[in-house]
Every structure is written in C-alpha cells, then in structure tokens.
Write a protein that holds these residues in place. Structure first.
Motif, short mmCIF file in Angstrom:
data_model
loop_
_atom_site.label_atom_id
_atom_site.label_comp_id
_atom_site.label_asym_id
_atom_site.label_seq_id
_atom_site.Cartn_x
_atom_site.Cartn_y
_atom_site.Cartn_z
N LEU A 1 -4.12 -10.57 -2.50
CA LEU A 1 -4.10 -9.22 -3.04
C LEU A 1 -4.17 -8.16 -1.94
O LEU A 1 -3.46 -7.16 -1.97
N ARG A 2 -5.00 -8.42 -0.96
CA ARG A 2 -5.13 -7.48 0.17
C ARG A 2 -3.81 -7.42 0.96
O ARG A 2 -3.38 -6.36 1.38
N ALA A 3 -3.17 -8.56 1.14
CA ALA A 3 -1.91 -8.61 1.88
C ALA A 3 -0.80 -7.89 1.13
O ALA A 3 0.06 -7.26 1.74
N ILE A 4 -0.81 -7.98 -0.20
CA ILE A 4 0.21 -7.33 -1.01
C ILE A 4 0.08 -5.80 -0.94
O ILE A 4 1.06 -5.09 -0.87
#
Length: 91
Positions: A87-90
């Motif tokens: 989620l953080r990477a997205i």
C-alpha cells in the motif's frame, strides 16, 4: 549440536541484517569513533543480547501456545506487514 540449524540461522540473520538500519548505525558510529573495535564489541554484544531474548521468548511461547497458532499468527503478521508495504509503494 545441530550444525544445520545453526548454519541456517546464521545465513538468514546475516542476509536479513545486511543494509538494515542497525548496520547503517554501526557504520556511522564506526566512522566517528577512534576505537572502531569497541563499536564492533558493543554491536556484537547487542545482537547477542537481542537474539538471546528472542530465543528465550520463543522457547517460552512454544511451551504455552501450540505450534499451529504460532505459525498462523506469524503468517498473519508477515502478510499484514507485506500488505502495508504494498500500500505504501502504491501511494
């Protein structure tokens, strides 16, 4: 002694620790120190102490909680952390 277990543990921990924040902190402390061998001794002692704590806690946990529950809980935690990283990477 179970040398295979010791070797597997060494390899997993060694690879997991490469480039992590602890190693970067030790490099930083060594660069500023006039006694890098003392930084090594302190870092090594800290890793041994934290590993001892983990082994004692794991052994104690195994005595009170079934292995299946431990595996489910650790698997769930890893999936949660992995999901948070995705989620953080997205974003």
């Amino acid at each position: 002694m179970e040398w295979k277990s010791a070797l597997a543990t060494f390899l997993v921990i060694f690879l997991a620790e490469l480039g992590d924040k602890t190693q970067l902190m030790v490099m930083s402390l060594s660069a500023r120190s006039k006694a890098p061998h003392m930084i090594f001794l302190g870092a090594a002692a800290a890793l041994v102490a934290s590993s001892l704590l983990a082994v004692v806690a794991g052994d104690s946990l195994l005595r009170h909680v079934p292995v299946r529950v431990i595996r489910l809980a650790t698997g769930t935690m890893f999936m949660f952390v992995g999901g948070m990283l995705v989620l953080r990477a997205i974003r």
